[in-house]
Design an enzyme around this catalytic site. Sequence first.
Site, PDB file in Angstrom:
ATOM      1  N   CYS A   1       0.854  -1.207  -0.027  1.00  0.00           N
ATOM      2  CA  CYS A   1      -0.112  -0.189  -0.042  1.00  0.00           C
ATOM      3  C   CYS A   1       1.091   1.084   0.098  1.00  0.00           C
ATOM      4  O   CYS A   1       1.518   1.563  -0.964  1.00  0.00           O
ATOM      5  CB  CYS A   1      -1.094   0.057   1.175  1.00  0.00           C
ATOM      6  SG  CYS A   1      -2.227   1.263   0.978  1.00  0.00           S
TER       7      CYS A   1
ATOM      8  N   HIS B   1      -3.907  -4.965  -0.050  1.00  0.00           N
ATOM      9  CA  HIS B   1      -3.488  -5.540   1.080  1.00  0.00           C
ATOM     10  C   HIS B   1      -3.670  -7.023   1.134  1.00  0.00           C
ATOM     11  O   HIS B   1      -4.663  -7.619   1.486  1.00  0.00           O
ATOM     12  CB  HIS B   1      -4.372  -4.914   2.131  1.00  0.00           C
ATOM     13  CG  HIS B   1      -4.162  -3.500   2.627  1.00  0.00           C
ATOM     14  ND1 HIS B   1      -3.222  -3.102   3.344  1.00  0.00           N
ATOM     15  CD2 HIS B   1      -4.502  -2.439   2.269  1.00  0.00           C
ATOM     16  CE1 HIS B   1      -3.099  -1.638   3.470  1.00  0.00           C
ATOM     17  NE2 HIS B   1      -4.153  -1.420   2.774  1.00  0.00           N
TER      18      HIS B   1
ATOM     19  N   GLU C   1      -2.901  -9.050   3.362  1.00  0.00           N
ATOM     20  CA  GLU C   1      -3.178  -9.629   4.613  1.00  0.00           C
ATOM     21  C   GLU C   1      -4.542  -9.534   4.943  1.00  0.00           C
ATOM     22  O   GLU C   1      -5.295  -9.842   5.681  1.00  0.00           O
ATOM     23  CB  GLU C   1      -2.285  -8.944   5.854  1.00  0.00           C
ATOM     24  CG  GLU C   1      -2.568  -7.407   5.997  1.00  0.00           C
ATOM     25  CD  GLU C   1      -2.048  -6.441   4.863  1.00  0.00           C
ATOM     26  OE1 GLU C   1      -1.336  -7.032   4.124  1.00  0.00           O
ATOM     27  OE2 GLU C   1      -2.115  -5.380   4.971  1.00  0.00           O
TER      28      GLU C   1
END
Lengths: 205, 255
Positions: free
Chosen positions: A82, A184, A186
């Site tokens: 990001c 992202h 995650e």
Amino acid sequence: MNTIAVIDYGMGNLHSVSKALIKVSPTDRILVTSETNEIEKANKIVLPGVGAIKECMEALRKDNLHEVVIRNIVEKPTLAICVGMQMLLELSEENGGITGLNLIDGKVQRILNSETVKVPHMGWNQVSQKTNHYMWTDIPDKSFFYFVHSYACHSSLDAIGLTSHGSEFISAVCRKNIFAVQFHPEKSQKVGLQLYKNFINWECD
Amino acid sequence: MAVAKRIIPCLDVDKGRVVKGVNFLNIRDAGDPSEVARRYDLEGADEITMLDITASHESREITYQTVEKIASEIFIPLTVGGGVRTLEDIKALLRSGADKVSINTAAVEDPNFVKLASEKFGTQCIVVAIDAKSLAKDSNRWEVVTYGGRDRTGLDVVQWAKQMEEFGAGEILLTSMDRDGTKEGFDNKLTKAVSSSISLPTIASGGAGSLQDLVDGILIGGAEAVLAASIFHFSEYSIEQAREVLRSANISVRN
């Protein structure tokens, strides 16, 4: 056993990044750190980042942490996420213009909104894999990843992933040992965890 | 290729348990938050929202523990709302593993709080929740209400949403208090009025009782995301079924 340093400069979603790394690799050492000697000793580097780029850049430059980070990411397998990715580019027009670390080609601009194109670009969108890369192993082309950002890079010589929101932008870049993504992983469930797994196993020359 | 519309199951949590009531009455127990969240994650939810409806302030610690437990089970975004009043509250929630926080009453009482919060933590993690009630005298206008609908604020919902966009909100979570808990479907007129007035994503909430309601919230209401609680909690429908229905209505969803 690898040691992976997740750079802690106060601005990342560190908890979820380290949690994802631990999930895919319970045997490696995952260190959330800003300590020079720990970063120097690590085999791989993760550079997260959320929020406004000015604050991120200032936080990274504090106590000259950026010098340690640059020195290490130019020679070790690195994953930037990001705003972590945006900081590696030349510059961003956010916050009145912010100079980046200029390790990867590209500039960051505001995403243009319209009735159908909402900003921030928030949610799941597809990533087209522009070229083959080890990091895309077992991730189908055009998989959906989770994005949340209002600024994006629209052209880069180092582009490796493309996404469309109103217009096309660069959602992943790669130069040598640095792989950086706008989304992202995650927060991207299965395919996101697979990307972390690939990063753990990635041996770049 | 475009950003997919999102399906967001919502957990109303009271003292560490998932509950859901009709208009906040007749609260039914629906389980352990982290177990429920994990099930939604595996079923393919796009995000999870947790609204803490615990009344007492002393239970804040339980809230943080619950957030931590949920966050450790899921790999999708987590929004947490309910009782968010200070920058410290936001910091504590983000630290516990929330990705976004939702601000409701505190925004009405001090709009600048939203500005400060988005400057400090970034627009991406600030959701402004708006509870809306239609005006008896004008069915095309809605008023912002607080405290579960008990207090009327005199604020016009569309104007308020625009102001919150200007103040740095990243998303608007729009709940129809007329429909909440009724299962009669979203107030699509309300959703449309807001979604067509702002450039932020609008999440439709309050009233989903069937999977077609989710479709209507997106196609008629213009919502970027649909939030529902009871239709998922008691396994009436799975997230996967919801996604199938959206997909067959030609709505772009994650695969």
